[in-house]
Design an enzyme around this catalytic site. Structure first.
Site, short mmCIF file in Angstrom:
data_model
loop_
_atom_site.label_atom_id
_atom_site.label_comp_id
_atom_site.label_asym_id
_atom_site.label_seq_id
_atom_site.Cartn_x
_atom_site.Cartn_y
_atom_site.Cartn_z
N GLY A 43 4.08 -5.34 -11.74
CA GLY A 43 3.79 -6.57 -12.50
C GLY A 43 4.97 -6.98 -13.36
O GLY A 43 6.04 -7.34 -12.86
N LYS A 103 2.97 -0.56 -2.79
CA LYS A 103 4.03 -0.57 -3.81
C LYS A 103 5.03 0.56 -3.61
O LYS A 103 6.24 0.35 -3.72
CB LYS A 103 3.40 -0.53 -5.20
CG LYS A 103 2.62 -1.81 -5.53
CD LYS A 103 1.73 -1.63 -6.74
CE LYS A 103 0.99 -2.91 -7.11
NZ LYS A 103 -0.05 -2.70 -8.11
N1 HSE Z 1 -4.98 -4.55 -8.51
C1 HSE Z 1 -3.66 -4.29 -8.98
C2 HSE Z 1 -3.70 -3.20 -10.07
C3 HSE Z 1 -3.05 -5.55 -9.52
O1 HSE Z 1 -4.81 -2.85 -10.50
O2 HSE Z 1 -2.68 -2.66 -10.43
C4 HSE Z 1 -1.57 -5.54 -9.64
O3 HSE Z 1 -0.91 -5.32 -8.45
#
Ligand code: HSE
Length: 412
Positions: free
Chosen positions: A129, A200
């Site tokens: 993020g 990720k």
């Molecule tokens: N669903 C993801 C999280 C959102 O909880 O980290 C961000 O990629």
């Protein structure tokens, strides 16, 4: 004036529009040009939006407009995001995305297309993020041979585990709370089964080691089987359970990559990363460990990373920003059964003393764990490091001991 288009006006896309509007002066100072949101693509109606006059439902309006030089993709999902991004890059437009599913599935192809077209394809927001991690690995740590990256890459599961660790909640109760607070989706599978963290770590592994790693090549376990008893045994051991995405370089052709819950020792930098926060450790041969911490999700944190990529794209219109990795057939991924780690085992038995003797006879040295209020029938121990295939074979030799939980010990 630089014209941009934003595809998708959900949480992140609307945050991008908001930052571009509220931080106009700040951004002007960074590039010496004003950024104009010319179009916002969304099938829904937003009559009360301050950008109401910019909405279009037709992607071709954006693709055909030569004034639009940067396109933001915040739609999420693979289709039609992939087709739209490909079309924009083919037309020489730079693309900025927060979509980890897209980058994990098509990153090598889209980076190659961007390179052919001398366009930028940037995705800082796809991992962590608002935490800078793609740019630091690609630029600031470029002098290092990275040997390992390990991180808490999913905020939802970290929130759930934090509630289980600090408030004694069970998994279901903590998940319900995460849903009530809007962290977890109504269908939480991508988060709780580890798929989001897998995408990720694949992006970080591809970037750090130069070859695309596809998610289906990565052994992935979620947190749905973690119990309060396991959390308590982790505490007795001196740590906490975290969902870790980990990639380690084994030799020049091989990486060991996994997503799984792990015991993390209290001394680790990752042990105290709680709630919806993310933390990522990058181990470089020159720097040693570098740890990145912050909000891994949410409207403005994620939009902040997207806007930074817009600015970087604009700065690199003439000479594209170098960011690339090769496609691959995943042959560099170590078979997960060959991965070597110490393991935690919790089991039930009729005869505790005999069960520990048996575990010692099978595994060699073990570290017994005890906790208050453990049922008489329960044993728990940690093995020495061994290959997972070896571990599974030995687990099968435990006879009457029924294994209830097995969790990796993180070497973090
Ligand atoms: N669903 C993801 C999280 C959102 O909880 O980290 C961000 O990629």
């Amino acid at each position: 004036m630089i014209s941009v288009a934003i595809m998708g006006h959900g949480v992140v896309g609307s945050g991008v529009a908001e930052i571009l509007a509220t931080h106009k002066q700040k951004l002007f100072a960074a590039i010496g040009e004003e950024i104009d949101i010319k179009y916002i693509l969304d099938l829904r109606e937003f009559p009360d939006s301050p950008f109401a006059d910019r909405f279009t439902k037709d992607f071709n309006v954006i693709a055909d407009d030569i004034e639009v030089r940067v396109v933001v993709e915040t739609m999420g999902g693979l289709h039609p995001a992939y087709e739209f991004v490909k079309e924009c890059l083919s037309r020489g437009k730079s693309v900025v995305t927060s979509n980890k599913e897209l980058v994990a599935a098509y990153g090598a192809e889209l980076l190659a297309l961007a390179s052919e077209q001398n366009a930028n394809f940037l995705f800082e927001a796809s991992v962590g993020g608002g935490i800078p991690i793609i740019r630091p690995i690609n630029q600031c740590l470029v002098a290092n041979n990275v040997s390992e990256i390990a991180g808490i890459l999913n905020g939802t599961t970290n929130f759930i585990l934090t509630k289980m660790i600090h408030e004694g909640m069970g998994f279901e109760e903590a998940l319900k709370l995460a849903q009530e607070l809007g962290y977890a989706e109504r269908n939480p599978e991508a988060d709780v089964e580890g798929h989001d963290a897998c995408r990720k770590i694949c992006i970080l592994a591809s970037l750090a080691f130069g070859k695309h790693i596809y998610p289906d090549a990565v052994h992935t376990e979620g947190i749905t089987k973690i119990t309060a008893a396991d959390v308590e045994y982790a505490e007795a051991w001196g740590g906490v359970i975290k969902l870790i995405g980990s990639v380690k370089k084994i030799d020049k052709d091989t990486i060991d990559i996994v997503v799984a819950p792990m015991f993390v020792p209290n001394e680790s930098q990752l042990a105290n990363i709680d709630d919806v926060f993310n933390g990522i450790m990058v181990r470089g041969d020159c720097t040693g460990d570098v740890v990145f911490y912050g909000k891994g999700a949410g409207k403005l944190p994620t939009a902040s990373a997207v806007v930074a990529d817009i600015i970087d794209s604009i700065k690199h219109f003439k000479s594209r920003k170098y960011l690339s990795w090769a496609d691959s057939d995943n042959s560099s991924v170590l078979p997960y059964e060959d991965s070597v780690r110490a393991m935690y085992v919790r089991g039930v038995t009729d005869d505790k003393a005999a069960a520990y003797d048996k575990a010692r006879a099978v595994f060699g040295e073990i570290h017994e764990l005890s906790k208050e209020n453990a049922p008489d029938s329960e044993i728990a121990f940690i093995t020495e490091p061994l290959a997972l295939s070896d571990f599974n074979e030995k687990l099968g030799q435990l006879g009457d001991i029924e294994a209830k939980s097995v969790i990796r010990i993180g070497d973090l």
